[in-house]
Enzyme design. Structure first.
Site, mmCIF file in Angstrom:
data_model
loop_
_atom_site.group_PDB
_atom_site.id
_atom_site.type_symbol
_atom_site.label_atom_id
_atom_site.label_comp_id
_atom_site.label_asym_id
_atom_site.label_seq_id
_atom_site.Cartn_x
_atom_site.Cartn_y
_atom_site.Cartn_z
ATOM 1 C CD GLU A 1 -2.667 1.650 0.133
ATOM 2 O OE1 GLU A 1 -2.687 2.816 0.140
ATOM 3 O OE2 GLU A 1 -3.610 0.701 -0.063
ATOM 4 C CE LYS A 2 -1.455 4.825 -4.961
ATOM 5 N NZ LYS A 2 -1.486 4.005 -6.081
ATOM 6 C CG HIS A 3 -2.711 6.279 0.276
ATOM 7 N ND1 HIS A 3 -2.946 5.018 -0.651
ATOM 8 C CD2 HIS A 3 -2.431 7.173 -0.616
ATOM 9 C CE1 HIS A 3 -3.281 5.680 -1.980
ATOM 10 N NE2 HIS A 3 -3.076 7.202 -1.485
ATOM 11 C CG HIS B 1 1.298 8.483 -2.850
ATOM 12 N ND1 HIS B 1 0.737 9.859 -3.882
ATOM 13 C CD2 HIS B 1 0.189 8.000 -2.505
ATOM 14 C CE1 HIS B 1 0.110 10.384 -3.161
ATOM 15 N NE2 HIS B 1 -1.080 9.099 -2.443
ATOM 16 C CG HIS C 1 -3.298 10.911 -6.332
ATOM 17 N ND1 HIS C 1 -2.818 9.379 -6.377
ATOM 18 C CD2 HIS C 1 -3.266 10.538 -4.651
ATOM 19 C CE1 HIS C 1 -3.255 8.559 -5.772
ATOM 20 N NE2 HIS C 1 -3.171 9.200 -4.646
ATOM 21 C CB CYS D 1 -3.520 10.372 0.545
ATOM 22 S SG CYS D 1 -4.143 11.100 -0.754
ATOM 23 C CG HIS E 1 -6.959 6.974 -2.203
ATOM 24 N ND1 HIS E 1 -5.518 7.904 -2.786
ATOM 25 C CD2 HIS E 1 -7.421 6.523 -2.653
ATOM 26 C CE1 HIS E 1 -6.217 7.103 -3.816
ATOM 27 N NE2 HIS E 1 -7.074 6.698 -4.078
#
Length: 131
Positions: A16-18, A46, A52, A116, A119
């Site tokens: 998961e990039k967040h 990310h 974004h 983010c 997100h």
């Protein structure tokens, strides 16, 4: 009523990039300084575009036996490719990675939260022992 605790997300940072990744030693000697690096998108980069991006990261330390954490750093990432010509027209992009140091005589937990703009809120934690 909405509660922050219901909106904070966690996941495995390798998938998961967040998720803020906390790199620090597991143990420090009493009186030593702990160096801490926080990276968002360590394994999976990310996106960092006007549309974004990671806007900020905040880092806390909760010493064992304490009720509330102490904020040890807040970092805003303000360059996401926007310019007077429009979105994603600049060549300047902030990379969501920071390094800070902490001195403590008590063991505890390092907590990092990131935001983010698409997100939402993400959190991770890491134990720090003082020997």
């Amino acid at each position: 009523m909405a509660e922050f605790r219901d909106m904070i997300q966690t996941a495995d940072w390798k998938k998961e990039k967040h998720v803020p990744v906390i790199d620090a030693l597991d143990n420090i000697k009493k009186g030593d300084i702990a160096k801490i690096a926080i990276t968002i998108g360590k394994e999976i980069p990310h996106p960092n575009t006007t549309e974004h991006h990671i806007a900020w990261v905040v880092v806390f330390f909760l010493a064992d036996g304490e009720k509330f954490p102490c904020q040890i750093g807040r970092f805003d990432f303000a360059a996401h490719g926007a310019s007077a010509q429009g979105p994603n027209t600049s060549t300047i992009y902030t990379h969501p990675e920071v390094t800070l140091s902490l001195k403590t005589e008590k063991p505890g937990t390092i907590l990092a939260s990131s935001y983010c703009n698409i997100h939402g809120l993400w959190q991770s934690s890491k134990s720090l022992k003082v020997v």
